[in-house]
Design a protein around this motif. Sequence first.
Motif, PDB file in Angstrom:
ATOM      1  N   VAL A   1      34.351 -33.294 -14.837  1.00  0.00           N
ATOM      2  CA  VAL A   1      34.671 -32.112 -15.638  1.00  0.00           C
ATOM      3  C   VAL A   1      35.154 -32.592 -16.997  1.00  0.00           C
ATOM      4  CG1 VAL A   1      36.252 -30.150 -15.870  1.00  0.00           C
ATOM      5  CG2 VAL A   1      35.188 -30.634 -13.664  1.00  0.00           C
TER       6      VAL A   1
ATOM      7  N   CYS B   1      36.305 -29.066 -22.858  1.00  0.00           N
ATOM      8  CA  CYS B   1      35.655 -27.741 -22.757  1.00  0.00           C
ATOM      9  C   CYS B   1      35.459 -27.298 -21.317  1.00  0.00           C
ATOM     10  CB  CYS B   1      34.319 -27.741 -23.508  1.00  0.00           C
ATOM     11  SG  CYS B   1      32.991 -28.621 -22.649  1.00  0.00           S
ATOM     12  N   ASP B   2      35.872 -28.132 -20.362  1.00  0.00           N
ATOM     13  CA  ASP B   2      35.851 -27.768 -18.943  1.00  0.00           C
ATOM     14  C   ASP B   2      34.437 -27.678 -18.357  1.00  0.00           C
ATOM     15  OD1 ASP B   2      37.509 -27.276 -16.701  1.00  0.00           O
ATOM     16  OD2 ASP B   2      36.862 -25.178 -16.722  1.00  0.00           O
ATOM     17  N   LYS B   3      33.436 -28.165 -19.073  1.00  0.00           N
ATOM     18  CA  LYS B   3      32.077 -28.121 -18.539  1.00  0.00           C
ATOM     19  C   LYS B   3      31.936 -29.080 -17.356  1.00  0.00           C
ATOM     20  CE  LYS B   3      27.285 -28.269 -19.953  1.00  0.00           C
ATOM     21  NZ  LYS B   3      26.295 -28.325 -20.988  1.00  0.00           N
TER      22      LYS B   3
END
Length: 223
Positions: free
Chosen positions: A198, A202-204
């Motif tokens: 992760v 940006c938490d993608k």
Amino acid sequence: MSRIRRGYEDRFRALLRRARARRREQGVQWLVAKARFLSARDGISLADALAQVYERLAARQFFQPSAPGTDPSHFLCDAGLGGLARWLRAAGYEAAWQPDIDDDELLREARRVAATILTTDAMLMERRLLRDRIIPAFWLPPTLSIPEQLALVFREFGLAVRSPRCMTCGGELRRVAKEALQERIPPRTYRWLDEFFVCGRCDKLFWHGTHWQRILATLSALK
Ligand SMILES: [Zn+2]
């Protein structure tokens, strides 16, 4: 004379090292041969010819040391180099890119974050801040493919592949136990893979799918 020649050989070597040239010894010998040629052609002493060759070479932008305080692992890509930015991030480097940034803004941002500008715009390279190396910049021929651009940047800056960063924003990736991400992972992928990452910025969510295998193949060709 041989003492003077050896002195210049050392100085040529230092310049070529600074420019990260390959085959440095051949380069040194070629520069000495060039000085010999100038000496014979213009009827000047070899010492003067060596000095001329050295001064011309040292004045070229390519052989200037990069601006102090610049982080060589942080790049700012111009509007046309969005693809390269993504690949640099995959190779572990910070590479900022905004599609609609104008030149003035790009220069301001490069100074603010102490980044090196990558550009295909020869006009931009003529800006005073770049010409005087106040902001370090590197020009890429606009005709190259993205893997070719990446290979050129790697050679120019002597880079090595690092742990990948987020291809979307350049943030650091951290490994997260898949159980904690179960709701975000497609069920088939969840069954087949165990490593998930992760982005801390940006938490993608990322995993090493077929797209990643292609990226790895290209990156390993750079070594
Ligand atoms: Zn990210």
